[in-house]
Motif scaffolding. Structure first.
Motif, short mmCIF file in Angstrom:
data_model
loop_
_atom_site.label_atom_id
_atom_site.label_comp_id
_atom_site.label_asym_id
_atom_site.label_seq_id
_atom_site.Cartn_x
_atom_site.Cartn_y
_atom_site.Cartn_z
N GLY A 37 -17.91 -29.02 5.74
CA GLY A 37 -18.90 -29.06 4.60
C GLY A 37 -20.07 -27.91 4.83
N HIS A 38 -20.39 -27.36 3.61
CA HIS A 38 -21.52 -26.61 3.71
C HIS A 38 -22.68 -26.92 2.89
CE1 HIS A 38 -19.13 -24.83 0.42
NE2 HIS A 38 -20.41 -24.76 -0.16
N TYR A 39 -23.76 -26.44 3.32
CA TYR A 39 -24.99 -26.58 2.60
C TYR A 39 -25.60 -25.47 2.18
CZ TYR A 39 -30.08 -27.64 1.00
OH TYR A 39 -30.94 -27.88 0.23
N THR A 40 -26.02 -24.88 0.86
CA THR A 40 -26.35 -23.91 0.33
C THR A 40 -27.93 -23.88 -0.19
OG1 THR A 40 -25.53 -24.27 -1.68
CG2 THR A 40 -24.09 -22.71 -0.40
N GLU A 62 -15.73 -29.48 2.09
CA GLU A 62 -14.83 -28.30 2.17
C GLU A 62 -13.79 -28.49 3.04
OE1 GLU A 62 -15.61 -23.63 3.45
OE2 GLU A 62 -17.16 -24.92 3.53
N PHE C 135 -28.85 -18.62 1.79
CA PHE C 135 -28.60 -19.36 2.79
C PHE C 135 -27.50 -20.29 2.90
CE2 PHE C 135 -29.60 -22.32 6.16
CZ PHE C 135 -29.51 -21.60 7.13
N ILE C 137 -25.12 -22.95 5.73
CA ILE C 137 -24.87 -23.46 6.92
C ILE C 137 -23.63 -24.36 6.73
CG2 ILE C 137 -26.38 -25.55 6.85
CD1 ILE C 137 -26.82 -25.02 9.93
#
Lengths: 576, 314, 145
Positions: A37-40, A62, C135, C137
């Motif tokens: 997964g991702h954090y934006t 993801e 940004f 991560i």
């Protein structure tokens, strides 16, 4: 959370589905499943820096899945990538020997647009020391400030071997592109004040393209026929904009006079709409051996129709006829000829546009011209082009190539005064390539184009000086008069163009590779009387790849580009 | 003339025929005494170890014995085995445009290669092996993934794809192959060979035909746009209004002087703003498409009759 | 003067003024990518891309038009000294990625990466100043079977 669970569930389902296709026996099978997964996080105005990103500050699960299986001549491959709900890619390919192959893919992206603040659109005329009558204002008709498009593309293609004897194949392809979301749309009305209204409008554009063809071999010649079809339509409802009633902005008077100068007033009308169009094409082609060389020839007819407008007795259509014949042959063991010939003809409907009469019923109306027009298309043309390139291997290390080409575009209904309706372009090109084993190689290219009467915007510039020609039967000044006075045609397309391209690849050691080069372009238009229209471009570049040991790989590069364009900035000395 | 039967002569004839046939058979056998794949692998262990898992390896194993072998692509290996000289065997990876049709084309002859013989890549000396690996899995059949593979030669495009306005190539949303047929010819779903068709195959909304058209849209999209990346918005070669002023004189209202300070429209007080001396210049010389919104063409007439409705504002 | 016997006024038109003017675009682009594999189970990757772009219209120097105007058009201003400031562009973009892959077993790999982009808009246009940053991560686990 439910959405996240369904995404992970979908990933596992895909994995399960791929195992169903897994084949046993000799071959190769591999899977790769990535779960994560991702954090934006977006800061400030991220419309440009995050133009192609879903602008949402949160966590997204993801996954990526890659599956590959090959048994004998049968292949199955699946690649899927879920990034967020607007950015998804998937591709499935399968092949069964040489009998059948098919591919299906889906991909999507999000695109953000900035909001035009229209801050430059507010001012009022100064007349002497007093405010005058001309005014520009703007207004936002809703509170929406974010605009984005979600683009989705679904495509598929398949190829089926019908007869091995003549290698007869059926080939089909389809693609659907959908763009949905919202966009900023501006309408402008200039009676009674010049006023811009901005609103968010729905976007829902769909383009469907389809192709089906048959190909086969007849006496060692490959023959093919392909039918193509494309349909574009905008499924979003039309946006509307209210056009003011015509009157003087300061005193509210002169409504009849101002109203007699416009096509519409005091009406809400659709703006920014796109026509539904349908395009179809037929292509026949042939290729094979001819003498000691190979040829390829094709003829294409295509027709595109605007389905939304309906003129009396005519539809709005553009038709294209293209033909080409290419031939390549060795002239000697170290020399090859590549020659190309092509022709084209494009016809487009020239609709008659019946406009409201200008100043009907006003004083002097009888002597004013009608503004009804037959709109002749700039697309109507006949083209011919041909080129021949000789490629000579001087020795095992060095190759030289020389190309000469000619292209003629003859335009119908081209409104250039004292100009030739045909643009004729001569092209020359010299290429050089030298390779010293693995140590270094050099590529260089010089190309020039000389064009007579290149594409020009007819009478786009300059008004003739003169009071008499502007005489009108009242105290008003009509803007069409300055259109009549324009006489200077102008273009940014050149008559003389030069390009130089140089590249060096140098292997300094097994650990250091270097490439360096530059491009230089220069063009000018010598047809424009006193106007010194020219362009130049200089673009050097340097790239380094360093592999000091098996653990490190470093690649880096720098490129600089400077482009200059010189053109006229022109203003009519006219009572605006 | 009468034919005389002579038994001795017939025997001689039969023996002669037998000898000739035997000789031909022996020659054929010796000619077919091809070098086996195993012979090749004896030296080329590195390829041999992995070959079975490669696309060609798997495919060839699925075909009837002897139909395809190393020699199918490399030609006879006899001399090479005898002399051990690299020059004595065909290396398709080193074959180019002067060596006749590339070996790969003997099998890979689908419609996507129809224009290869005339392509810019071939003329530039790019061979199949420049971009494709042969002794590897189809899963990893390219020398590198696109767009990096293309950047090897076209490094200027890499820079363009990082410009402020760009097609999303660096973001991995579209590929070089979406617009470029690297094997020559047009893209899959182009409907004709006209220069604008490549752009319209995706941007069909700009094609029309429109009642009111903008001449350069009919001529060539690249008069105003650059495809890979640009500094100005919408992949324009220059910012508006500079781009537009290349072919048009500035709006004649741009010469009007503006009042200084707050104002409102007398007949519509809700319409108001802050005016400046250069207010008309800022309005008319910042971004032409703020008003001329339908710059690619429109079916609707603009408001003023005197331009014949051709101002592309609606 | 007259048309069809009717006296008419003449509109005021004095020809044209023009200035040949340059428009200049510049672009500097620098990139670097690094791959470091300290062990067969561990890979680090990084990329950086720096892009500086400008688009500028030169000062528009219109010739003097006073003589042409013959005292007419007194409310018009034919100087365009500030025009080049309305639409100039000046962007600097920094893009930076860092990635790590660690093989826990031959079939299980742990991955992590970050992606940072920053855009500095020194000129602004009709969309206002578009300076901003992004940004991301990301982390996950990969199974190779």
């Amino acid at each position: 959370m439910n959405r996240n669970i369904s995404i992970i569930g979908f990933a596992l389902l895909l994995l399960f589905a791929t195992t169903m296709f897994a084949q046993t026996g000799e071959g190769e099978t591999s899977y790769s499943l990535w779960l994560g997964g991702h954090y934006t996080d977006f800061k400030d105005n991220a419309n440009k820096v995050g133009e192609y990103k879903l602008q949402s500050d949160k966590f997204f699960p993801e996954f990526k899945l890659n599956y590959y299986s090959q048994t004998g001549s049968s292949v199955f491959r699946l690649d899927a990538d879920y990034f967020d709900y607007e950015n998804v890619n998937g591709r499935l390919k399968t092949k069964v020997g040489d009998k059948f192959k098919a591919e299906f893919s889906y991909r999507s992206l999000s695109k953000n647009s900035g909001m035009d603040l229209l801050e430059n659109m507010e001012t009022r005329e100064l007349v002497g020391a007093n405010p005058g009558g001309k005014i520009i204002t703007h207004e936002f008709l809703d509170d929406i400030t974010e605009f984005s498009i979600h683009r989705q593309e679904i495509s598929s293609k398949a190829e089926l071997l019908l007869s091995r004897k003549n290698d007869v194949r059926l080939i089909t392809a389809h693609r659907m592109i959908r763009e949905s979301g919202n966009a900023q749309e501006t309408g402008s009305t200039h009676c009674f004040s010049c006023h811009l209204g901005s609103q968010s409008v729905a976007v829902d554009k769909q383009t469907n393209s389809f192709k089906a063809g048959l190909e086969g071999k007849v006496y060692a010649q490959k023959l093919a026929y392909t039918f193509g079809y494309r349909k574009f339509e905008s499924k979003a409802p039309d946006a509307y904009f209210m056009y003011d009633d015509a009157r003087h902005p300061v005193n509210g008077g002169a409504g009849a006079e101002f109203g007699s100068r416009v096509n519409y007033e005091d009406e809400s009308l659709p703006i920014g709409s796109y026509p539904e169009t349908e395009k179809l094409s037929h292509k026949v082609s042939s290729k094979g051996k001819l003498g000691s060389g190979h040829y390829a020839a094709a003829f294409i007819y295509s027709r595109v129709e605007n389905k939304k407008v309906n003129f009396t007795n005519t539809s709005l259509v553009s038709e294209v006829y293209n033909g080409k014949v290419n031939y390549t042959a060795p002239l000697s063991p170290s020399m090859r000829l590549v020659s190309k010939l092509g022709f084209g003809k494009i016809n487009k409907t020239d609709p008659f546009i019946d406009l409201a009469p200008f100043r009907e019923g006003r004083s002097g109306y009888e002597v004013l011209p009608s503004f009804d027009i037959t709109r002749y298309s700039a697309l109507d043309r006949t083209t011919f082009d041909g080129s021949a390139e000789l490629i000579k291997r001087m020795n095992p290390k060095m190759t030289l190539a020389f190309l000469a080409g000619y292209k003629q575009v003859s335009r119908s209904d081209y409104p250039i005064i004292d100009g030739d309706n045909s643009s004729k372009t001569m092209t020359g090109q010299l290429k050089f390539k030298y390779r010293q084993g693995l140590k270094y190689s050099i590529r260089a290219k010089y190309r020039f184009e000389k064009t007579s009467d290149p594409f020009t915007s007819a009478r786009g510039l300059f008004e003739r000086r003169g009071r008499e020609e502007l005489a009108v039967p009242s105290g008003f000044i009509y803007y069409y008069q300055r259109e009549d006075l324009r006489y200077q045609s102008i273009t940014s397309t050149p008559t003389d163009k030069h390009e130089l391209d140089f590249n060096l690849a140098y292997r300094a050691s097994s650990q250091l590779n270097l490439t360096a080069g530059f491009k230089v372009e220069y063009d000018k238009n010598g047809d424009l009387d006193s106007l010194d229209v020219k362009h130049s471009m200089f673009q050097p570049n340097l790239n380094l790849t360093i592999t000091p040991n098996s653990e490190w790989i470093i690649a880096s590069g720098y490129m600089y580009n400077q482009s200059k364009s010189r053109g006229p900035i022109t203003i009519a000395l006219f009572d605006g | 003339m009468k034919f005389v039967h002579k038994p001795k002569a017939r025997r001689i004839t039969l023996v002669g025929v037998f000898v000739i046939i035997a000789g031909l058979l022996l020659f054929a056998v010796s000619a077919n005494a091809a070098v086996s794949n195993d012979d090749c692998m004896a030296c080329h262990e590195d390829i041999g170890d992995s070959y079975a898992a490669t696309t060609h390896g798997i495919y060839l194993m699925g075909t009837s014995d002897g139909e395809y072998s190393c020699e199918s692509c490399h030609g006879s290996g006899d001399a090479h085995i005898e002399e051990g000289d690299a020059a004595s065997i065909i290396n398709p990876a080193k074959m180019g445009q002067f060596d006749g049709q590339e070996t790969c084309m003997n099998c890979h002859s689908g419609h996507q290669f129809d224009d290869w013989a005339f392509s810019s890549h071939r003329a530039a000396g790019v061979s199949c092996a420049s971009c494709h690996k042969v002794h590897t899995s189809a899963q990893h059949g390219s020398v590198a993934a696109t767009p990096d593979l293309c950047y090897t030669c076209h490094s200027d495009v890499r820079a363009a794809t990082h410009m402020p306005s760009r097609h999303p190539i660096a973001e991995g949303k579209i590929e070089c192959l979406d617009c470029h047929n690297v094997h020559g010819g047009t893209v899959e779903l182009a409907m004709d060979d006209s220069g604008r068709e490549l752009c319209f195959s995706c941007h069909a909304d700009k094609e029309g035909p429109f009642v009111y058209e903008h001449a350069p849209v009919e001529e060539d999209c690249m008069i105003c746009h650059t495809p890979h990346g640009a500094i100005a918005d919408n992949l324009l070669k220059q910012t508006e209004p500079a781009l537009c002023l290349n072919c048009h004189s500035m709006h004649f209202h741009a010469s009007i002087e503006g009042v200084e300070g707050d104002f409102s429209v007398p007949q519509a007080p809700e319409r108001a703003g802050v005016s400046s001396h250069d207010g008309f210049k800022k309005a008319m010389l910042t971004k032409c498409t703020q008003c001329h919104t339908m710059i690619h063409g429109s079916d609707h007439p603009s408001q003023a009759i005197t331009t014949s409705g051709n101002a592309l504002t609606r | 003067m007259s048309i069809n016997g009717e006296d008419v006024l003449a509109a005021r038109h004095y020809g044209t003024a023009y200035a040949m003017t340059d428009y200049t675009s510049t672009n500097h682009n620098m990139f670097a990518s690094v791959s470091y594999i300290p062990a067969t189970t561990l890979t680090f990757t990084g990329t950086i891309n720096l892009n500086k772009s400008t688009g500028e219209l030169d000062l528009v120097e219109m010739p003097s038009v006073e003589a042409k105007l013959e005292g007419g058009l007194s409310h018009q201003d034919f100087t365009f000294d500030e025009m080049h400031t309305y639409s100039n562009l000046d962007f600097t973009t920094l893009q930076f990625t860092l990635g790590m892959e660690y093989k826990l077993t031959p079939t299980v790999t742990l991955t992590s990466d970050i992606d940072y982009s920053d855009l500095d808009d020194k000129a602004g246009y009709v969309y206002g100043v578009e300076s901003g940053s992004f940004f991301m991560i990301r982390s996950g686990i990969r199974f190779d079977l």
